[in-house]
Design a protein around this motif. Structure first.
Motif, PDB file in Angstrom:
ATOM      1  N   ASN A  65       7.877  -3.450   4.476  1.00  0.00           N
ATOM      2  CA  ASN A  65       6.823  -3.418   5.289  1.00  0.00           C
ATOM      3  C   ASN A  65       6.288  -4.767   5.593  1.00  0.00           C
ATOM      4  N   TYR A 110       1.555  11.928   0.513  1.00  0.00           N
ATOM      5  CA  TYR A 110       2.153  10.558   0.629  1.00  0.00           C
ATOM      6  C   TYR A 110       1.345   9.621  -0.376  1.00  0.00           C
ATOM      7  N   HIS A 154      -6.270  -0.506  10.081  1.00  0.00           N
ATOM      8  CA  HIS A 154      -5.729  -0.862   8.523  1.00  0.00           C
ATOM      9  C   HIS A 154      -4.234  -0.951   8.619  1.00  0.00           C
ATOM     10  N   LYS A 158       6.572  -7.091   8.948  1.00  0.00           N
ATOM     11  CA  LYS A 158       5.628  -6.790   9.983  1.00  0.00           C
ATOM     12  C   LYS A 158       4.394  -7.988   9.859  1.00  0.00           C
ATOM     13  N   TYR A 202      -0.465  -3.206   9.893  1.00  0.00           N
ATOM     14  CA  TYR A 202      -0.084  -4.558   9.646  1.00  0.00           C
ATOM     15  C   TYR A 202      -0.465  -5.354  10.894  1.00  0.00           C
ATOM     16  N   HIS A 224      -2.583  -5.055  -0.008  1.00  0.00           N
ATOM     17  CA  HIS A 224      -3.158  -4.263   0.970  1.00  0.00           C
ATOM     18  C   HIS A 224      -3.481  -2.879   0.603  1.00  0.00           C
ATOM     19  N   SER A 225      -4.896  -2.451   0.836  1.00  0.00           N
ATOM     20  CA  SER A 225      -5.178  -1.210   0.540  1.00  0.00           C
ATOM     21  C   SER A 225      -4.830  -0.545  -0.821  1.00  0.00           C
ATOM     22  N   MET A 226      -4.031   0.151  -1.349  1.00  0.00           N
ATOM     23  CA  MET A 226      -3.469   0.377  -2.663  1.00  0.00           C
ATOM     24  C   MET A 226      -3.169  -0.751  -3.486  1.00  0.00           C
ATOM     25  N   PHE A 234      -9.830   4.499   7.665  1.00  0.00           N
ATOM     26  CA  PHE A 234     -10.169   4.917   6.183  1.00  0.00           C
ATOM     27  C   PHE A 234     -11.335   4.175   5.644  1.00  0.00           C
ATOM     28  N   GLY A 236       0.947  -1.157   0.171  1.00  0.00           N
ATOM     29  CA  GLY A 236      -0.011  -0.113   0.014  1.00  0.00           C
ATOM     30  C   GLY A 236       0.847   1.254  -0.082  1.00  0.00           C
ATOM     31  N   LEU A 237       0.023   2.208   0.008  1.00  0.00           N
ATOM     32  CA  LEU A 237       0.854   3.738   0.158  1.00  0.00           C
ATOM     33  C   LEU A 237       1.969   3.887   1.087  1.00  0.00           C
ATOM     34  N   THR A 238       3.026   4.327   0.529  1.00  0.00           N
ATOM     35  CA  THR A 238       4.027   4.717   1.389  1.00  0.00           C
ATOM     36  C   THR A 238       5.241   3.486   1.630  1.00  0.00           C
ATOM     37  N   CYS A 239       4.789   2.256   1.177  1.00  0.00           N
ATOM     38  CA  CYS A 239       5.422   1.096   1.434  1.00  0.00           C
ATOM     39  C   CYS A 239       6.534   0.862   0.507  1.00  0.00           C
ATOM     40  N   TRP A 260      -8.547   8.975  -2.622  1.00  0.00           N
ATOM     41  CA  TRP A 260      -7.227   8.583  -2.984  1.00  0.00           C
ATOM     42  C   TRP A 260      -7.200   8.270  -4.496  1.00  0.00           C
TER      43      TRP A 260
HETATM   44  N1  LIG Z   1       1.041   8.032   6.363  1.00  0.00           N
HETATM   45  C1  LIG Z   1      -0.182   8.078   6.077  1.00  0.00           C
HETATM   46  C2  LIG Z   1      -0.861   6.736   6.196  1.00  0.00           C
HETATM   47  C3  LIG Z   1      -0.147   5.703   4.994  1.00  0.00           C
HETATM   48  C4  LIG Z   1      -0.616   4.389   5.299  1.00  0.00           C
HETATM   49  O1  LIG Z   1      -1.549   4.040   6.117  1.00  0.00           O
HETATM   50  N2  LIG Z   1      -0.295   3.481   4.508  1.00  0.00           N
HETATM   51  C5  LIG Z   1      -0.556   2.121   4.720  1.00  0.00           C
HETATM   52  C6  LIG Z   1      -1.296   1.658   3.392  1.00  0.00           C
HETATM   53  S1  LIG Z   1      -2.504   2.866   3.135  1.00  0.00           S
HETATM   54  C7  LIG Z   1      -3.211   2.518   1.496  1.00  0.00           C
HETATM   55  O2  LIG Z   1      -2.637   1.958   0.687  1.00  0.00           O
HETATM   56  C8  LIG Z   1       0.515   1.230   5.077  1.00  0.00           C
HETATM   57  O3  LIG Z   1       0.592  -0.051   4.671  1.00  0.00           O
HETATM   58  N3  LIG Z   1       1.534   1.651   5.684  1.00  0.00           N
HETATM   59  C9  LIG Z   1       2.935   1.255   5.843  1.00  0.00           C
HETATM   60  C10 LIG Z   1       2.658   0.404   7.220  1.00  0.00           C
HETATM   61  O4  LIG Z   1       3.816  -0.275   7.387  1.00  0.00           O
HETATM   62  O5  LIG Z   1       1.988   0.496   8.046  1.00  0.00           O
HETATM   63  C11 LIG Z   1      -1.157   8.971   7.162  1.00  0.00           C
HETATM   64  O6  LIG Z   1      -0.422   9.480   7.682  1.00  0.00           O
HETATM   65  O7  LIG Z   1      -2.222   8.977   6.935  1.00  0.00           O
END
Ligand SMILES: N[C@@H](CCC(=O)N[C@@H](CSC=O)C(=O)NCC(=O)O)C(=O)O
Length: 280
Positions: A60, A96, A258, A64, A260, A148-150, A227, A53-56, A183
């Motif tokens: 991750n 992000y 949401h 995790k 891990y 996961h997510s995205m 979310f 997902g986003l930011t990964c 998103w």
């Molecule tokens: N930083 C953001 C939230 C980012 C977030 O929650 N990323 C999720 C996936 S969200 C959808 O794709 C994620 O997997 N994060 C990595 C982790 O290790 O948890 C905010 O501030 O809201």
């Protein structure tokens, strides 16, 4: 193009290997990881794609979720692509949820993204070819996809678009209707432009209404996910599947968020779902 080994980490009798390579699709260096279960040392094993997902990055889920334990138990190889191209010279955004770490598994058509953000081609064509070459015991006739997510959006849409490639599919808290949530609307406007007919080609709710899949779609969703109401809206996919006559299980998990902690709680059930569908 040769793969450059970055790291190799022993895990549950197998190993996680991390590689860099020059990607033709993304016109940049890309990093990915592969978990090879112990069974891959002696014969062909099915291949599961995990889209993050986003930011990964690849890291991750590896650090995790505990996925290696179940991959080793079932004898499943798992591939972990990055979520976008990265680095200097690659376009980015201060948010992000766009740019580096937020490729949305589509091929961008708009500047400045199109030069590097070709994640659909990368994940469905370039990387599978590299995996098949580098891992002779990766059985590319038995592939599944999850995320996961995205990455859940990626898993659902890429399965529905390339159902001959991916035999099994599941998702954790997926973005099921990117054309209807902030998103997805932000990312698709940037990557695909303002013509929403192009967006529909990457929306699981739209795709399932055009053609169903023989696969049983498994979705887990935390009921306490912050979310849930604004970005995820799994009921839209439930309704689309009902309209299309598609088999789906959407399991709402009371109390889960949401993170891990949620993914790790149910990763074993998803690995069993894929192993059952992908067994020889
Ligand atoms: N930083 C953001 C939230 C980012 C977030 O929650 N990323 C999720 C996936 S969200 C959808 O794709 C994620 O997997 N994060 C990595 C982790 O290790 O948890 C905010 O501030 O809201």
């Amino acid at each position: 193009m040769a793969l450059q080994p970055v790291q190799a980490i022993a895990s549950f009798g197998g190993k996680v290997e991390v590689f860099d390579h020059a990607s033709d699709a993304c016109n940049s260096t890309m990093r990915f990881a592969v978990y090879s279960p112990p069974q891959a040392a002696s014969g062909p094993v099915p291949v599961l794609w995990y889209l993050s997902g986003l930011t990964c990055t690849w890291a991750n889920v590896n650090e995790k979720s505990g996925i290696q334990r179940y991959a080793a138990e079932h004898g499943t190889m798992v591939v972990f692509p990055d979520t976008s191209p990265r680095g200097e010279g690659v376009a980015d955004d201060e948010g992000y949820d766009l740019g580096q770490g937020a490729g949305f598994y589509v091929d961008a058509t708009q500047d400045p993204w199109a030069e590097h953000f070709q994640m659909e081609t990368y994940v469905t064509k370039e990387l599978p070819a590299l995996i098949g070459e580098r891992f002779p015991n990766a059985d590319m006739a038995r592939q599944g996809i999850t995320g996961h997510s995205m990455g859940g959006h990626g898993a659902l849409t890429l399965h529905l678009k390339y159902r001959d490639s991916y035999v099994s599919v599941s998702a954790f808290s997926p973005i099921v209707a990117p054309t209807q949530v902030p998103w997805g609307q932000k990312a698709f406007t940037a990557y695909l432009g303002s013509d929403t007919t192009q967006w529909a080609k990457h929306d699981a709710c739209e795709l399932v209404k055009q053609a169903t899949t023989k696969a049983h779609i498994l979705i887990d969703q935390g009921a306490a996910d912050n979310f849930l109401d604004e970005q995820l809206r799994p009921q839209l996919f439930g309704d689309a599947c009902a309209e299309a006559g598609q088999e789906v299980s959407i399991r709402m998990r009371e109390g889960y968020d949401h993170s891990y902690y949620f993914v790790s709680s149910f990763i074993g059930e998803h690995m069993a779902h894929h192993a059952k569908a992908l067994k020889a």
